[in-house]
Motif scaffolding. Structure first.
Motif, PDB file in Angstrom:
ATOM      1  N   GLN A  59       0.889  -1.259  -0.033  1.00 15.30           N
ATOM      2  CA  GLN A  59      -0.034   0.005   0.183  1.00 15.30           C
ATOM      3  C   GLN A  59       0.657   1.277  -0.052  1.00 15.30           C
ATOM      4  O   GLN A  59       1.549   1.411   1.048  1.00 15.30           O
ATOM      5  CB  GLN A  59      -0.880  -0.177   1.271  1.00 15.30           C
ATOM      6  N   PRO A  60       0.619   1.917  -0.952  1.00 12.29           N
ATOM      7  CA  PRO A  60       1.517   3.456  -1.051  1.00 12.29           C
ATOM      8  C   PRO A  60       0.838   4.327   0.027  1.00 12.29           C
ATOM      9  O   PRO A  60      -0.380   4.273   0.264  1.00 12.29           O
ATOM     10  CB  PRO A  60       1.201   3.931  -2.430  1.00 12.29           C
ATOM     11  N   VAL A  61       1.604   5.176   0.438  1.00  8.88           N
ATOM     12  CA  VAL A  61       0.774   5.945   1.540  1.00  8.88           C
ATOM     13  C   VAL A  61       1.481   7.704   1.298  1.00  8.88           C
ATOM     14  O   VAL A  61       2.437   8.090   0.994  1.00  8.88           O
ATOM     15  CB  VAL A  61       1.714   5.805   2.967  1.00  8.88           C
ATOM     16  N   LEU A  62       0.203   8.578   1.147  1.00  9.04           N
ATOM     17  CA  LEU A  62       0.751   9.773   0.941  1.00  9.04           C
ATOM     18  C   LEU A  62       0.434  10.560   2.513  1.00  9.04           C
ATOM     19  O   LEU A  62      -0.662  10.381   3.116  1.00  9.04           O
ATOM     20  CB  LEU A  62      -0.422  10.375  -0.021  1.00  9.04           C
ATOM     21  N   SER A  63       1.510  11.440   2.561  1.00  9.80           N
ATOM     22  CA  SER A  63       1.227  12.124   3.934  1.00  9.80           C
ATOM     23  C   SER A  63       1.308  13.811   3.674  1.00  9.80           C
ATOM     24  O   SER A  63       2.253  13.873   2.871  1.00  9.80           O
ATOM     25  CB  SER A  63       2.399  11.954   4.775  1.00  9.80           C
ATOM     26  N   ALA A  64       0.472  14.465   4.106  1.00  8.85           N
ATOM     27  CA  ALA A  64       0.555  15.916   3.720  1.00  8.85           C
ATOM     28  C   ALA A  64      -0.301  16.725   4.641  1.00  8.85           C
ATOM     29  O   ALA A  64      -1.186  15.980   5.558  1.00  8.85           O
ATOM     30  CB  ALA A  64      -0.159  16.064   2.212  1.00  8.85           C
ATOM     31  N   GLN A  65      -0.157  18.093   4.703  1.00  5.86           N
ATOM     32  CA  GLN A  65      -0.719  18.964   5.640  1.00  5.86           C
ATOM     33  C   GLN A  65      -1.800  19.689   4.585  1.00  5.86           C
ATOM     34  O   GLN A  65      -1.346  20.256   3.701  1.00  5.86           O
ATOM     35  CB  GLN A  65       0.115  19.901   6.351  1.00  5.86           C
ATOM     36  N   VAL A  66      -3.055  19.421   4.753  1.00 13.25           N
ATOM     37  CA  VAL A  66      -3.842  20.005   3.814  1.00 13.25           C
ATOM     38  C   VAL A  66      -4.826  20.962   4.569  1.00 13.25           C
ATOM     39  O   VAL A  66      -5.308  20.831   5.526  1.00 13.25           O
ATOM     40  CB  VAL A  66      -4.868  18.858   3.177  1.00 13.25           C
ATOM     41  N   SER A  67      -5.026  22.292   3.925  1.00 10.81           N
ATOM     42  CA  SER A  67      -5.699  23.276   4.431  1.00 10.81           C
ATOM     43  C   SER A  67      -7.089  23.207   3.563  1.00 10.81           C
ATOM     44  O   SER A  67      -6.977  22.965   2.420  1.00 10.81           O
ATOM     45  CB  SER A  67      -5.192  24.507   4.168  1.00 10.81           C
ATOM     46  N   PHE A  68      -8.270  23.454   3.959  1.00  8.54           N
ATOM     47  CA  PHE A  68      -9.412  23.780   3.237  1.00  8.54           C
ATOM     48  C   PHE A  68     -10.600  24.724   3.745  1.00  8.54           C
ATOM     49  O   PHE A  68     -10.461  25.140   4.900  1.00  8.54           O
ATOM     50  CB  PHE A  68     -10.237  22.329   3.243  1.00  8.54           C
ATOM     51  N   SER A  69     -11.184  25.481   2.827  1.00 13.33           N
ATOM     52  CA  SER A  69     -12.099  26.543   3.207  1.00 13.33           C
ATOM     53  C   SER A  69     -13.321  26.123   3.869  1.00 13.33           C
ATOM     54  O   SER A  69     -14.048  26.787   4.351  1.00 13.33           O
ATOM     55  CB  SER A  69     -12.283  27.464   1.908  1.00 13.33           C
ATOM     56  N   ALA A  70     -13.646  24.930   3.243  1.00  9.81           N
ATOM     57  CA  ALA A  70     -14.967  24.491   3.725  1.00  9.81           C
ATOM     58  C   ALA A  70     -15.066  23.692   5.364  1.00  9.81           C
ATOM     59  O   ALA A  70     -14.032  23.510   5.616  1.00  9.81           O
ATOM     60  CB  ALA A  70     -15.680  23.308   2.915  1.00  9.81           C
ATOM     61  N   PRO A  71     -16.006  23.415   5.896  1.00  6.67           N
ATOM     62  CA  PRO A  71     -15.906  22.733   7.044  1.00  6.67           C
ATOM     63  C   PRO A  71     -15.359  21.410   7.024  1.00  6.67           C
ATOM     64  O   PRO A  71     -14.734  21.009   8.043  1.00  6.67           O
ATOM     65  CB  PRO A  71     -17.719  22.746   7.563  1.00  6.67           C
ATOM     66  N   SER A  72     -15.290  20.664   5.883  1.00 16.51           N
ATOM     67  CA  SER A  72     -14.908  19.346   5.721  1.00 16.51           C
ATOM     68  C   SER A  72     -14.368  19.448   4.211  1.00 16.51           C
ATOM     69  O   SER A  72     -14.951  20.127   3.330  1.00 16.51           O
ATOM     70  CB  SER A  72     -15.527  18.312   6.315  1.00 16.51           C
ATOM     71  N   THR A  73     -13.799  18.247   3.863  1.00 17.94           N
ATOM     72  CA  THR A  73     -13.558  18.120   2.493  1.00 17.94           C
ATOM     73  C   THR A  73     -13.194  16.717   2.122  1.00 17.94           C
ATOM     74  O   THR A  73     -12.728  15.902   3.085  1.00 17.94           O
ATOM     75  CB  THR A  73     -12.268  19.119   1.927  1.00 17.94           C
ATOM     76  N   HIS A  74     -13.291  16.338   0.903  1.00 18.27           N
ATOM     77  CA  HIS A  74     -13.036  14.932   0.390  1.00 18.27           C
ATOM     78  C   HIS A  74     -11.726  15.143  -0.045  1.00 18.27           C
ATOM     79  O   HIS A  74     -11.410  16.169  -1.001  1.00 18.27           O
ATOM     80  CB  HIS A  74     -13.837  14.378  -0.511  1.00 18.27           C
ATOM     81  N   VAL A  75     -10.708  14.225  -0.004  1.00 22.33           N
ATOM     82  CA  VAL A  75      -9.486  14.109  -0.791  1.00 22.33           C
ATOM     83  C   VAL A  75      -9.184  12.703  -1.434  1.00 22.33           C
ATOM     84  O   VAL A  75      -9.570  11.670  -0.779  1.00 22.33           O
ATOM     85  CB  VAL A  75      -8.153  14.196   0.195  1.00 22.33           C
ATOM     86  N   PHE A  76      -9.136  12.884  -2.814  1.00 26.14           N
ATOM     87  CA  PHE A  76      -8.996  11.678  -3.595  1.00 26.14           C
ATOM     88  C   PHE A  76      -7.466  11.817  -4.124  1.00 26.14           C
ATOM     89  O   PHE A  76      -6.901  12.765  -4.617  1.00 26.14           O
ATOM     90  CB  PHE A  76      -9.915  11.320  -4.624  1.00 26.14           C
ATOM     91  N   ALA A  77      -6.757  10.507  -4.037  1.00 25.38           N
ATOM     92  CA  ALA A  77      -5.634  10.485  -4.620  1.00 25.38           C
ATOM     93  C   ALA A  77      -5.413   9.253  -5.506  1.00 25.38           C
ATOM     94  O   ALA A  77      -6.015   8.394  -5.227  1.00 25.38           O
ATOM     95  CB  ALA A  77      -4.275  10.172  -3.520  1.00 25.38           C
TER      96      ALA A  77
END
Length: 251
Positions: A126-144
């Motif tokens: 399993q590949p793993v993506l690590s990041a600090q993500v900011s978002f303007s909405a109360p929550s967000t979906h992230v697809f990689a």
């Protein structure tokens, strides 16, 4: 079918195999069937750092940039990123193998790509993506999505991952992509794409705190992640060494 019959002979008819049976068998795309005493097989982490590179397609590098940069992408619930296959075709992907090269032109998709590989790159697990993500909405979906970019530009999907980030959970993303065994061949490029929708395979985030299945309100939102520096976004592949074998009697 021979191996299937041998398996049932051993466990149902007490017929001992002529050679010890491996505990795990797994398949590497573009190579063939492999065996090991465990799965995932022993691997070494191979890290690629996401890096800013002007506009358009960004870079995947083995070393991080010294300077940090914030890269943003949009999410418009009224115009989500389209899935590259239909709902049914995802279950027989190779029969309708999509070419996803056009997604790199979209402003709601962040794309990162290596230079052409100087040698084959094999990974399993399993590949793993690590990041600090900011978002303007109360929550967000992230697809990689990991992709294989051929020398002629053809872009094939390899592995997917998805996550939900919320204000309560914070902005730290550790996204484990789907299990896979694959060979990126010499001269090809490894590509990573990040987005906030994949429709119709997944429900579209409304950009509000409403339930995505029922709300009728839709608001554009902005997401961003940090690349470069000690805390910059990175992708880790479980690199392995595989044998050049093709076992046509696997099933």
């Amino acid at each position: 079918m021979r191996r299937v019959a041998d398996f049932f002979d051993e466990h149902l008819n007490a017929v001992r195999p002529t050679a010890p049976r491996p505990r795990a068998r797994w398949h590497v795309g573009h190579v063939g069937w492999q065996s090991s005493q465990e799965y995932p097989p022993p691997s070494r982490p191979l890290t690629f750092h996401l890096a800013a590179q002007g506009t358009g397609v960004h870079a995947l590098n083995r070393l991080p940039d010294e300077a940090t940069t914030s890269l943003a992408w949009t999410h418009d619930p009224e115009h989500p990123v389209p899935s590259s296959t239909g709902i049914e075709a995802i279950w027989y992907l190779l029969a309708d193998y999509p070419d996803e090269r056009g997604l790199a032109d979209r402003p709601d998709v962040l794309t990162f790509r290596t230079e052409p590989l100087s040698e084959h790159l094999d990974f399993a697990g399993q590949p793993v993506l690590s990041a600090q993500v900011s978002f303007s909405a109360p929550s967000t979906h992230v697809f990689a999505k990991l992709q294989d970019v051929y020398p002629d530009g053809t872009t094939r999907p390899v592995s997917w991952g998805r996550a939900v980030l919320s204000e309560r959970g914070g902005d730290t993303l550790t996204l484990t992509l789907d299990d896979n065994g694959y060979r990126l061949r010499k001269g090809h490029r490894l590509q990573l794409q990040i987005q906030s929708s994949d429709f119709p395979h997944s429900a579209v985030h409304p950009g509000t705190d409403g339930n995505p299945w029922f709300t009728t309100e839709a608001v554009r939102s902005t997401q961003s992640l940090v690349v470069g520096g000690a805390a910059g976004a990175r992708l880790v592949l479980p690199a392995v060494t595989v044998a050049e074998v093709r076992d046509e009697g696997a099933w």
